[in-house]
Design a protein around this motif. Structure first.
Motif, PDB file in Angstrom:
ATOM      1  N   ASN A   1       2.071 -25.535  13.200  1.00 25.36           N
ATOM      2  CA  ASN A   1       3.033 -24.872  14.060  1.00 25.36           C
ATOM      3  C   ASN A   1       2.516 -23.677  14.809  1.00 25.36           C
ATOM      4  O   ASN A   1       3.240 -23.056  15.564  1.00 25.36           O
TER       5      ASN A   1
ATOM      6  N   ALA B   1      13.923 -26.278  14.508  1.00 26.18           N
ATOM      7  CA  ALA B   1      14.625 -27.547  14.582  1.00 26.18           C
ATOM      8  C   ALA B   1      15.875 -27.562  13.725  1.00 26.18           C
ATOM      9  O   ALA B   1      15.824 -27.378  12.516  1.00 26.18           O
TER      10      ALA B   1
ATOM     11  N   GLU C   1       8.359 -30.477  18.330  1.00 30.42           N
ATOM     12  CA  GLU C   1       9.475 -29.928  17.550  1.00 30.42           C
ATOM     13  C   GLU C   1      10.606 -29.624  18.515  1.00 30.42           C
ATOM     14  O   GLU C   1      10.400 -28.966  19.524  1.00 30.42           O
ATOM     15  N   LYS C   2      11.727 -30.064  18.247  1.00 27.32           N
ATOM     16  CA  LYS C   2      12.957 -29.745  18.939  1.00 27.32           C
ATOM     17  C   LYS C   2      12.936 -30.009  20.443  1.00 27.32           C
ATOM     18  O   LYS C   2      13.788 -30.671  20.969  1.00 27.32           O
TER      19      LYS C   2
ATOM     20  N   ASN D   1      13.538 -34.387  17.767  1.00 26.88           N
ATOM     21  CA  ASN D   1      13.319 -35.033  16.479  1.00 26.88           C
ATOM     22  C   ASN D   1      14.103 -36.326  16.357  1.00 26.88           C
ATOM     23  O   ASN D   1      13.621 -37.298  15.774  1.00 26.88           O
TER      24      ASN D   1
ATOM     25  N   LYS E   1       9.830 -22.448  13.112  1.00 24.28           N
ATOM     26  CA  LYS E   1      10.543 -23.730  13.175  1.00 24.28           C
ATOM     27  C   LYS E   1      11.952 -23.490  13.693  1.00 24.28           C
ATOM     28  O   LYS E   1      12.678 -22.636  13.190  1.00 24.28           O
TER      29      LYS E   1
END
Lengths: 263, 169, 518
Positions: free
Chosen positions: A98, A105, A260-261, A172, A103
């Protein structure tokens, strides 16, 4: 300022050279222009396609027969271009791990259960629409012989259906349906399918991509229908690659390679 | 002036337009400071070439390069197949009628080539479109990396940053 | 079997790339064997094709079996013009693959398989360009090789490299688009895309050959290819793009991309428009030779001003491109300029490979990026320095290296054509190269730091990405093997120059009516 002056000079020179040539052109829409009817003393490629390609391939959509059969070698490398672009984007952007960014998400399912109703309408609509889009994409891929369509167009539509999922829920959610490992594989398999048709023809003793010789393998009567069916096969291969790479480009660009996301 | 337009521009209208669009793209490509705007210029530039190619394939009053099946002497079984599939797309019926008459005159050359647009430029441009998309994707990903590393997409700011990092070590 | 070789040349790297993409993400160790295997197959295929061509004449391959009428399908062609180039590309690709072993594993280990996929696709693009007999197919393969090179340059390079890659994308795309536009003009006037077909149409229809549209087509094709090969006014993208990217990428791109573009230019001049049209009807040979003279001189002067080894080599490439373009356009009676240009394509590929490999090894093992960092390099790695000197001698043009003979043929062409300015530029450039390389050798041997002090600490943060951590140090042979091989090739090419030139001449003398017109 300097760049504007330079740009103006470059544009003026290029533009005037191009316009100077225009006066020499055959008139717009002339059916007897060299491009459409050839020059005297040599056989016109374009007329050959219009007059003979149906006999050769039994495909009424001339664009498909020229694209997938006569110039199939070009089209294979066109697919390779897409594949290469995808690989280049992964190579440039993809960040594994990452890399400092927290994070973020939270999947849509969470927001639904958490009572975030703002996306219910969008989410529900997309769930209803996506199967229809995908069905239409398959129709476009399969029906490229008879109407406008084919592997590239259908593949883009199919890829778009995944992008819609990513937009309406989050990345995701789309990646759960088509994961990173799988889209790389799908893209490679698409070209493999295409090349396999060509290599099969070589194994059977003809030149690369000479579909006519595949007749016994495809259980068709006559090499023409073998060409027609093989074209469908390579279009499916093209669609695989295009679907995978279109979605993959979106996924990598929208998440800066983090997957991610996204947006 | 009017005469000039009538003689030199009217028959070549598409070609003039493609040159103008292309030059807009080229200008943006060179003169714009923002990298994304440069890419937009690049896309316009490539699209103009597509317009040029497609213009070459145009024939006056011709239709899209998809043949009408009825015009051909096809085996009975294939004929049925085509009829079924034609049922799914009635939209092409109009020009199909026109070709039908043409086709009946000579069965071997089932179609009058003057009524069918040149398919080759379409095929070539399908390739060029794909190439354009691929290039744009790669260029966008590189510009994203540039933004990550320089914190800017303005060309002059990036160049200053490069100069600064080269001189102060 | 032999007649399938043209397809094999592109299929072997294609299947290699696909295989790497499929299995490489799970286990990176399989990438290298797959790459080396597929490129070796290509090398063997290229050698077999060359044998066949020189024994039995050109090979024509019609993809899909669409042979008649000419131009409906895609035509692949191997003749004496490109057979040797194919071997050269395959050899360079195999050697650079060895060099790339350690290169990719360090930073971004998880991207190793992407590197190999792009690497193989780039080789595929170069092979495809070389054997293409269809003008539009050439465009598609130019794009394959360009897109992969954008990716290779941008991946894992410093931030200046990323910006250079962006400029390269812009310039490269404009170049390819110009080429596409030129092909469009040709198609508009001749109705064909097949090179042979266009050539015969232009030959039999003088009113088409003399039309404005064909001249403009030639201008745009030429300018497009010049952008791709970094010819004089259009070379801005090259030095930054090649010097800030990872070494193994530079080692593949620097010897091959520009040379293949030069080949494309010669192919277009010879096989599409025809030399008679280019030299006699158009008559721009003086203009282009003067441009080449400026390219040679500016490349040499700018190379003198550089402190970084790789950047200096990049400017030398600009000068070398000037050699080849000028030689091809000399239009002398015996076509010795063209012969020299074609021979120089091979020679320069070997020379550039050798020098870039050596530069890559200096960076890798000793962190030496600048010329002054080479201090005492003779003691540290004598063999690498020896190979570097072989490459340097070839650049200067000392017999028996190949650099001497290519200059010999180019100068012979220049004298025959009466282009004394070109001859002078070649000699001046040799002199500048001698100054450049003897300065380096002096520093490396005697280790005296030049008087003008500068801190070579700048850019350290950028270099850092390239220097190997001790524990991940690659096997020494992975660098030395390709380096020594390239040095040996330089000498062999020079020693056997007579045979190589004889092969090239078989093509040029077959050209219709060459002698009659000049």
């Amino acid at each position: 300022m300097l760049s504007k002056i330079f740009a103006s000079i470059a544009v003026a020179i290029t533009g005037s050279i191009l316009l100077y040539g225009v006066s020499d052109f055959p008139a717009f829409g002339d059916p007897n222009s060299p491009a459409s009817a050839g020059v005297p003393g040599s056989e016109s490629v374009s007329l050959y396609f219009i007059e003979e390609s149906y006999k050769d391939t039994k495909v009424p959509n001339l664009v498909t027969s020229v694209l997938a059969d006569y110039r199939g070698y070009d089209t294979m490398f066109e697919t390779v271009v897409i594949f290469a672009a995808g690989m280049a984007i992964f190579a440039i952007l993809r960040v594994v791990g990452n890399d400092g960014e927290e994070k973020r998400a939270t999947s849509l399912e969470d927001s639904f259960t958490n009572g975030d109703h703002s996306r219910i309408i969008v989410g529900t609509t997309v769930r209803i629409v996506v199967p229809v889009i995908q069905l239409f994409a398959l129709y476009v891929i399969a029906h490229g012989h008879h109407s406008p369509g084919g592997g590239f167009q259908g593949g883009v539509i199919l890829g778009a259906s995944f992008i819609i999922i990513a937009l309406s829920e989050n990345l995701n959610a789309a990646l759960r349906r088509l994961s990173e490992q799988n889209y790389v594989r799908l893209a490679a398999i698409g070209i493999l399918i295409y090349a396999a048709f060509g290599v099969m023809a070589q194994i059977l003793g003809k030149n690369f991509l000479d579909y006519g010789v595949l007749e016994p393998l495809l259980f068709t009567d006559g090499p023409e229908m073998a060409r027609s069916h093989s074209m469908l096969g390579v279009e499916v291969g093209v669609a695989f690659t295009v679907t995978a790479i279109m979605f993959a480009i979106y996924a990598n660009l929208s998440s800066r390679g983090q997957l991610e996301k996204g947006l | 002036m009017a005469e000039f337009i009538h003689e030199n521009i009217e028959p070549y209208f598409n070609y003039w337009v493609y040159v103008i669009i292309m030059m807009i793209g080229l200008w943006a490509l060179i003169a714009k400071n923002n990298l994304i705007k440069k890419l937009i210029g690049l896309s316009i530039f490539q699209t103009a070439i597509i317009l040029f190619y497609v213009s070459m394939g145009v024939k006056e009053e011709a239709t899209i390069p998809i043949l009408d099946h009825h015009g051909h002497e096809v085996a009975a079984s294939e004929h049925r197949l085509f009829v079924e599939e034609d049922g799914q797309k009635p939209a092409e019926g109009d020009h199909a009628q026109a070709e039908h008459h043409q086709a009946e005159d000579h069965d071997d050359h089932a179609t009058n080539p003057d009524l069918i647009a040149n398919p080759l430029p379409h095929v070539l441009m399908l390739t060029a479109i794909v190439v354009g998309v691929a290039t744009l994707g790669v260029a966008l990903s590189i510009s994203q990396m540039i933004f990550k590393e320089f914190g800017s997409l303005e060309e002059n700011e990036i160049l200053e940053e490069i100069k600064a990092s080269a001189s102060d070590g | 079997m032999v007649d399938q070789i043209p397809a094999l040349l592109v299929l072997a790297p294609l299947f290699g790339a696909l295989l790497v993409a499929l299995v490489g993400q799970r286990d990176h160790r399989v990438c290298f064997p797959i790459a080396i295997a597929s490129l070796s197959v290509t090398l063997i295929g290229a050698i077999a094709a060359a044998q066949h061509v020189f024994a039995n004449g050109p090979m024509n391959y019609f993809v899909g079996g669409w042979e008649k009428p000419l131009g409906i399908g895609i035509h692949l062609r191997i003749d004496a013009l490109n057979a040797l180039l194919l071997i050269a590309i395959a050899t360079v690709a195999v050697l650079v693959t060895f060099f790339s072993i350690r290169r990719v594993g360090e930073k971004n280990a998880e991207k190793t398989h992407y590197f190999y996929v792009l690497f193989l696709l780039l080789c595929l693009g170069l092979f495809g360009i070389t054997i293409a007999g269809d003008a539009f197919n050439l465009f598609v393969l130019i794009e394959v090789s360009s897109l992969t090179s954008y990716g290779l340059i941008a991946m894992g390079s410093s931030r200046r490299g990323t910006y250079a890659a962006f400029n390269y994308v812009l310039m490269g795309t404009v170049g390819a688009s110009f080429y596409l536009l030129g092909v469009g003009y040709l198609y508009l006037t001749t109705g064909s895309l097949n090179m042979q077909d266009i050539h015969s149409i232009l030959g039999t229809n003088p009113e088409i050959a003399s039309s404005k549209a064909v001249t403009i087509a030639f201008i745009f094709i030429l300018v497009g290819i010049w952008i791709k090969m970094a010819f004089f006014p259009l070379y801005g993208w090259l030095p930054n793009a090649y010097s800030y990217c990872p070494s193994s990428t530079a080692c593949l791109l620097a010897p091959l991309m520009t040379k293949v573009s030069v080949y494309v230019m010669i192919r277009v001049m010879v096989s599409v428009f025809g030399l008679e049209w280019v030299f006699v009807s158009l008559g721009w040979s003086h203009l282009v030779v003067w441009l080449a003279v400026i390219a040679i001189l500016s490349g040499s002067v700018l190379a003198l001003a550089q402190r970084e080894i790789k950047k200096m080599l990049c400017y030398l490439i600009v000068a070398e491109v000037g050699y080849m373009v000028g030689g091809a356009w000399l239009a002398d009676e015996g076509l010795w300029g063209m012969t020299g240009a074609l021979y120089h394509i091979l020679a320069d590929a070997a020379m550039t490979l050798c020098l870039f490999l050596a530069a890559g090894i200096f960076v890798k093992r000793h962190g030496a990026r600048e010329i002054s960092d080479l201090e005492g390099m003779f003691k540290k790695s004598p063999w690498v320095m020896a190979a570097f000197i072989v490459g340097a001698l070839a650049m200067i043009g000392v017999p028996p290296t190949c650099g001497f003979f290519s200059k010999f043929y180019l100068i012979r062409g220049g004298i025959d054509a009466g282009h004394w300015e070109y001859v002078a530029a070649l000699l001046i450039s040799s002199l500048v190269n001698a100054v450049l390389f003897f300065r380096i050798i002096e520093i490396a041997f005697f280790g005296n730091k030049p008087a003008e002090g500068h801190d070579h600490s700048h850019d350290d943060h950028e270099e850092a990405t390239e220097i190997a951590a001790p524990h991940s140090a690659p096997p020494v042979w992975s660098g030395n093997l390709p380096l020594f091989a390239s040095a040996i090739i330089i000498v062999l090419l020079g020693v056997f120059n007579g045979q190589v030139v004889a092969l090239i001449r078989t093509f040029l003398e077959d050209l219709p009516a060459v002698a009659a017109h000049f």
